[in-house]
Design a protein around this motif. Sequence first.
Motif, PDB file in Angstrom:
ATOM      1  N   GLN A 306      41.279 -87.415  85.566  1.00  0.00           N
ATOM      2  CA  GLN A 306      41.390 -85.971  85.434  1.00  0.00           C
ATOM      3  C   GLN A 306      42.008 -85.427  86.714  1.00  0.00           C
ATOM      4  O   GLN A 306      41.315 -85.146  87.687  1.00  0.00           O
ATOM      5  N   ARG A 307      43.308 -85.303  86.707  1.00  0.00           N
ATOM      6  CA  ARG A 307      43.986 -84.955  87.948  1.00  0.00           C
ATOM      7  C   ARG A 307      43.679 -83.542  88.411  1.00  0.00           C
ATOM      8  O   ARG A 307      43.886 -83.195  89.552  1.00  0.00           O
ATOM      9  N   GLN A 308      43.175 -82.703  87.479  1.00  0.00           N
ATOM     10  CA  GLN A 308      42.854 -81.355  87.905  1.00  0.00           C
ATOM     11  C   GLN A 308      41.742 -81.333  88.940  1.00  0.00           C
ATOM     12  O   GLN A 308      41.547 -80.349  89.651  1.00  0.00           O
ATOM     13  N   LEU A 309      40.989 -82.450  89.050  1.00  0.00           N
ATOM     14  CA  LEU A 309      39.933 -82.514  90.059  1.00  0.00           C
ATOM     15  C   LEU A 309      40.526 -82.659  91.453  1.00  0.00           C
ATOM     16  O   LEU A 309      39.889 -82.305  92.442  1.00  0.00           O
ATOM     17  N   PHE A 310      41.749 -83.190  91.539  1.00  0.00           N
ATOM     18  CA  PHE A 310      42.349 -83.463  92.845  1.00  0.00           C
ATOM     19  C   PHE A 310      43.335 -82.348  93.192  1.00  0.00           C
ATOM     20  O   PHE A 310      44.544 -82.529  93.205  1.00  0.00           O
ATOM     21  N   VAL A 311      42.799 -81.199  93.450  1.00  0.00           N
ATOM     22  CA  VAL A 311      43.655 -80.053  93.754  1.00  0.00           C
ATOM     23  C   VAL A 311      44.094 -80.048  95.210  1.00  0.00           C
ATOM     24  O   VAL A 311      44.838 -79.179  95.629  1.00  0.00           O
ATOM     25  N   ASP A 312      43.607 -81.045  95.972  1.00  0.00           N
ATOM     26  CA  ASP A 312      43.914 -81.056  97.392  1.00  0.00           C
ATOM     27  C   ASP A 312      45.006 -82.067  97.745  1.00  0.00           C
ATOM     28  O   ASP A 312      45.040 -82.596  98.842  1.00  0.00           O
ATOM     29  N   PHE A 313      45.907 -82.362  96.793  1.00  0.00           N
ATOM     30  CA  PHE A 313      47.050 -83.214  97.104  1.00  0.00           C
ATOM     31  C   PHE A 313      47.851 -82.583  98.244  1.00  0.00           C
ATOM     32  O   PHE A 313      48.094 -81.371  98.245  1.00  0.00           O
ATOM     33  N   THR A 314      48.250 -83.418  99.183  1.00  0.00           N
ATOM     34  CA  THR A 314      49.215 -82.925 100.157  1.00  0.00           C
ATOM     35  C   THR A 314      50.578 -82.805  99.476  1.00  0.00           C
ATOM     36  O   THR A 314      50.792 -83.324  98.370  1.00  0.00           O
ATOM     37  N   GLU A 315      51.493 -82.167 100.151  1.00  0.00           N
ATOM     38  CA  GLU A 315      52.837 -82.003  99.576  1.00  0.00           C
ATOM     39  C   GLU A 315      53.489 -83.367  99.327  1.00  0.00           C
ATOM     40  O   GLU A 315      54.134 -83.580  98.298  1.00  0.00           O
ATOM     41  N   GLU A 316      53.295 -84.306 100.265  1.00  0.00           N
ATOM     42  CA  GLU A 316      53.905 -85.630 100.127  1.00  0.00           C
ATOM     43  C   GLU A 316      53.223 -86.443  99.034  1.00  0.00           C
ATOM     44  O   GLU A 316      53.872 -87.166  98.284  1.00  0.00           O
ATOM     45  N   GLU A 317      51.884 -86.327  98.910  1.00  0.00           N
ATOM     46  CA  GLU A 317      51.176 -87.019  97.836  1.00  0.00           C
ATOM     47  C   GLU A 317      51.640 -86.515  96.478  1.00  0.00           C
ATOM     48  O   GLU A 317      51.846 -87.292  95.545  1.00  0.00           O
ATOM     49  N   GLN A 318      51.808 -85.207  96.367  1.00  0.00           N
ATOM     50  CA  GLN A 318      52.269 -84.632  95.109  1.00  0.00           C
ATOM     51  C   GLN A 318      53.669 -85.126  94.759  1.00  0.00           C
ATOM     52  O   GLN A 318      53.988 -85.381  93.588  1.00  0.00           O
ATOM     53  N   LEU A 319      54.507 -85.293  95.801  1.00  0.00           N
ATOM     54  CA  LEU A 319      55.866 -85.783  95.579  1.00  0.00           C
ATOM     55  C   LEU A 319      55.839 -87.199  95.007  1.00  0.00           C
ATOM     56  O   LEU A 319      56.571 -87.519  94.056  1.00  0.00           O
ATOM     57  N   VAL A 320      54.969 -88.057  95.553  1.00  0.00           N
ATOM     58  CA  VAL A 320      54.835 -89.422  95.052  1.00  0.00           C
ATOM     59  C   VAL A 320      54.342 -89.423  93.616  1.00  0.00           C
ATOM     60  O   VAL A 320      54.866 -90.147  92.752  1.00  0.00           O
ATOM     61  N   VAL A 321      53.330 -88.607  93.324  1.00  0.00           N
ATOM     62  CA  VAL A 321      52.784 -88.510  91.962  1.00  0.00           C
ATOM     63  C   VAL A 321      53.865 -88.054  90.987  1.00  0.00           C
ATOM     64  O   VAL A 321      54.011 -88.597  89.882  1.00  0.00           O
ATOM     65  N   ASP A 322      54.650 -87.067  91.384  1.00  0.00           N
ATOM     66  CA  ASP A 322      55.697 -86.543  90.503  1.00  0.00           C
ATOM     67  C   ASP A 322      56.753 -87.602  90.198  1.00  0.00           C
ATOM     68  O   ASP A 322      57.222 -87.715  89.056  1.00  0.00           O
ATOM     69  N   ILE A 323      57.114 -88.386  91.208  1.00  0.00           N
ATOM     70  CA  ILE A 323      58.134 -89.425  91.001  1.00  0.00           C
ATOM     71  C   ILE A 323      57.608 -90.521  90.092  1.00  0.00           C
ATOM     72  O   ILE A 323      58.305 -90.989  89.181  1.00  0.00           O
ATOM     73  N   LEU A 324      56.353 -90.953  90.310  1.00  0.00           N
ATOM     74  CA  LEU A 324      55.770 -91.977  89.442  1.00  0.00           C
ATOM     75  C   LEU A 324      55.637 -91.467  88.013  1.00  0.00           C
ATOM     76  O   LEU A 324      55.806 -92.219  87.055  1.00  0.00           O
ATOM     77  N   SER A 325      55.329 -90.188  87.865  1.00  0.00           N
ATOM     78  CA  SER A 325      55.218 -89.602  86.535  1.00  0.00           C
ATOM     79  C   SER A 325      56.564 -89.570  85.825  1.00  0.00           C
ATOM     80  O   SER A 325      56.660 -89.811  84.619  1.00  0.00           O
ATOM     81  N   LYS A 326      57.609 -89.323  86.589  1.00  0.00           N
ATOM     82  CA  LYS A 326      58.947 -89.198  86.015  1.00  0.00           C
ATOM     83  C   LYS A 326      59.600 -90.555  85.768  1.00  0.00           C
ATOM     84  O   LYS A 326      60.190 -90.804  84.712  1.00  0.00           O
ATOM     85  N   LYS A 327      59.480 -91.473  86.750  1.00  0.00           N
ATOM     86  CA  LYS A 327      60.226 -92.734  86.696  1.00  0.00           C
ATOM     87  C   LYS A 327      59.400 -93.913  86.202  1.00  0.00           C
ATOM     88  O   LYS A 327      59.946 -94.959  85.876  1.00  0.00           O
ATOM     89  N   GLY A 328      58.070 -93.769  86.192  1.00  0.00           N
ATOM     90  CA  GLY A 328      57.235 -94.891  85.783  1.00  0.00           C
ATOM     91  C   GLY A 328      56.919 -95.803  86.957  1.00  0.00           C
ATOM     92  O   GLY A 328      57.098 -95.434  88.126  1.00  0.00           O
ATOM     93  N   ASP A 329      56.436 -97.008  86.660  1.00  0.00           N
ATOM     94  CA  ASP A 329      56.014 -97.944  87.699  1.00  0.00           C
ATOM     95  C   ASP A 329      57.141 -98.181  88.704  1.00  0.00           C
ATOM     96  O   ASP A 329      58.294 -98.385  88.328  1.00  0.00           O
ATOM     97  N   SER A 330      56.790 -98.158  89.977  1.00  0.00           N
ATOM     98  CA  SER A 330      57.792 -98.311  91.038  1.00  0.00           C
ATOM     99  C   SER A 330      57.227 -99.129  92.183  1.00  0.00           C
ATOM    100  O   SER A 330      56.016 -99.129  92.421  1.00  0.00           O
ATOM    101  N   GLN A 331      58.121 -99.813  92.906  1.00  0.00           N
ATOM    102  CA  GLN A 331      57.723-100.505  94.116  1.00  0.00           C
ATOM    103  C   GLN A 331      57.841 -99.567  95.306  1.00  0.00           C
ATOM    104  O   GLN A 331      58.519 -98.538  95.248  1.00  0.00           O
ATOM    105  N   ILE A 332      57.217 -99.969  96.403  1.00  0.00           N
ATOM    106  CA  ILE A 332      57.148 -99.088  97.565  1.00  0.00           C
ATOM    107  C   ILE A 332      58.530 -98.745  98.112  1.00  0.00           C
ATOM    108  O   ILE A 332      58.779 -97.603  98.495  1.00  0.00           O
ATOM    109  N   ASN A 333      59.445 -99.722  98.112  1.00  0.00           N
ATOM    110  CA  ASN A 333      60.777 -99.442  98.652  1.00  0.00           C
ATOM    111  C   ASN A 333      61.520 -98.409  97.825  1.00  0.00           C
ATOM    112  O   ASN A 333      62.262 -97.589  98.350  1.00  0.00           O
ATOM    113  N   SER A 334      61.313 -98.464  96.513  1.00  0.00           N
ATOM    114  CA  SER A 334      61.931 -97.470  95.641  1.00  0.00           C
ATOM    115  C   SER A 334      61.367 -96.082  95.930  1.00  0.00           C
ATOM    116  O   SER A 334      62.104 -95.088  95.973  1.00  0.00           O
ATOM    117  N   LEU A 335      60.050 -96.027  96.159  1.00  0.00           N
ATOM    118  CA  LEU A 335      59.420 -94.737  96.481  1.00  0.00           C
ATOM    119  C   LEU A 335      59.901 -94.217  97.832  1.00  0.00           C
ATOM    120  O   LEU A 335      60.095 -93.011  98.003  1.00  0.00           O
TER     121      LEU A 335
END
Length: 370
Positions: A306-335
């Motif tokens: 339930q991601r609504q519980l984690f309202v304290d994402f930093t800007e960079e954490e949110q960016l990572v979440v958004d990319i994984l949501s859009k592109k799917g599974d990724s390796q660290i270098n791709s991120l």
Amino acid sequence: MTDQEIIASIALTQIPGVGLISARNLINSAGSAEVLFSHRTELSQLVPGITPKIVDLLNCPQALLRAEAEYAFAQKNKISCITINDEAYPSRLRECPDAPIVLFFKGSTDLNTLRVISMVGTRNSTDYGQRICGDFMADLKALCPDVLVVSGLAYGIDIHAHRAALSNRLATVGVLAHGLDRIYPSAHRRTAVEMLDNGGLLTEFLSETNPDRQNFVKRNRIVAGMSDATIVIESAVKGGALITADIAQSYHRDCFAFPGRVADEFSIGCNNLIKENKAGLIISAEDFVKAMCWDADSKAVPVAVQRQLFVDFTEEEQLVVDILSKKGDSQINSLVVDTDIPVNKMNALLFELEMKGVIRVLAGGMYQLL
């Protein structure tokens, strides 16, 4: 990736005195290969620490002409030129310090598929080794149907691994020790053509490059580097397969070997790998899959978060979440490439997200959004 960036990247590989690691550092510092040539006279300001010698070496019109010719050849023959910062570049290989700046690929598979293995061995394969190839691929297809199989298209275990993969409808890629203007050995041409429809051919070498001995050793690092694990089937006390296994270890990749009878010449290498704890002992595809924990991945049930519980994402954490949501599974270098966040900081971000139950780590260093 622009045409000029590809040409500049190819040209960089053709400049005497600039090695792979230096070339990669130059690209990272300048931001692109194209800048190194188009702004050569300004590099002392753009690239901190660059020496006048390197600036002089980059004044090489012949390298650019050769690169333009190679790019034209690639376009004519429908060959993909994949630079090291391209999304299509094998992300596992990108992690290796001596990764090629440019790869040339002709085929139809994703080089960043979730699971990639390399299978190597002696050129003097016996019936025992050939049977292992066939049985292993048949069982692997049933256990992990989407595995990509990598080898070197050489005589012996390599070609039997490719053919067994094709027979079981597994994608397979041959890494070549020469350019894509030829197939060596020519006896494997038919198999190579078949691989184009379910896998492909990959090389770092330009056309007109001969399959010289030293190129095979260079080729082996790509075989090991682009894979999650290397499997050795039959090897004498010395040989290219053992070199590939050593390289895989140096890259901190898993290595496995099939044992053989102690008196068999082409089992000595495998038995020594196991005895010296340089490779895990396996006798089946099931052993391998369990050792890699791929069976757990296939059975795992995604946890509802339930991601609504984690309202304290930093800007960079949110960016990572958004990319994984859009592109799917990724390796660290791709991120790292997608977010422009340094790898050391990305490691910390991914750890925090994992602790929050937002992502999990899969085999092969892939990160999955839950």
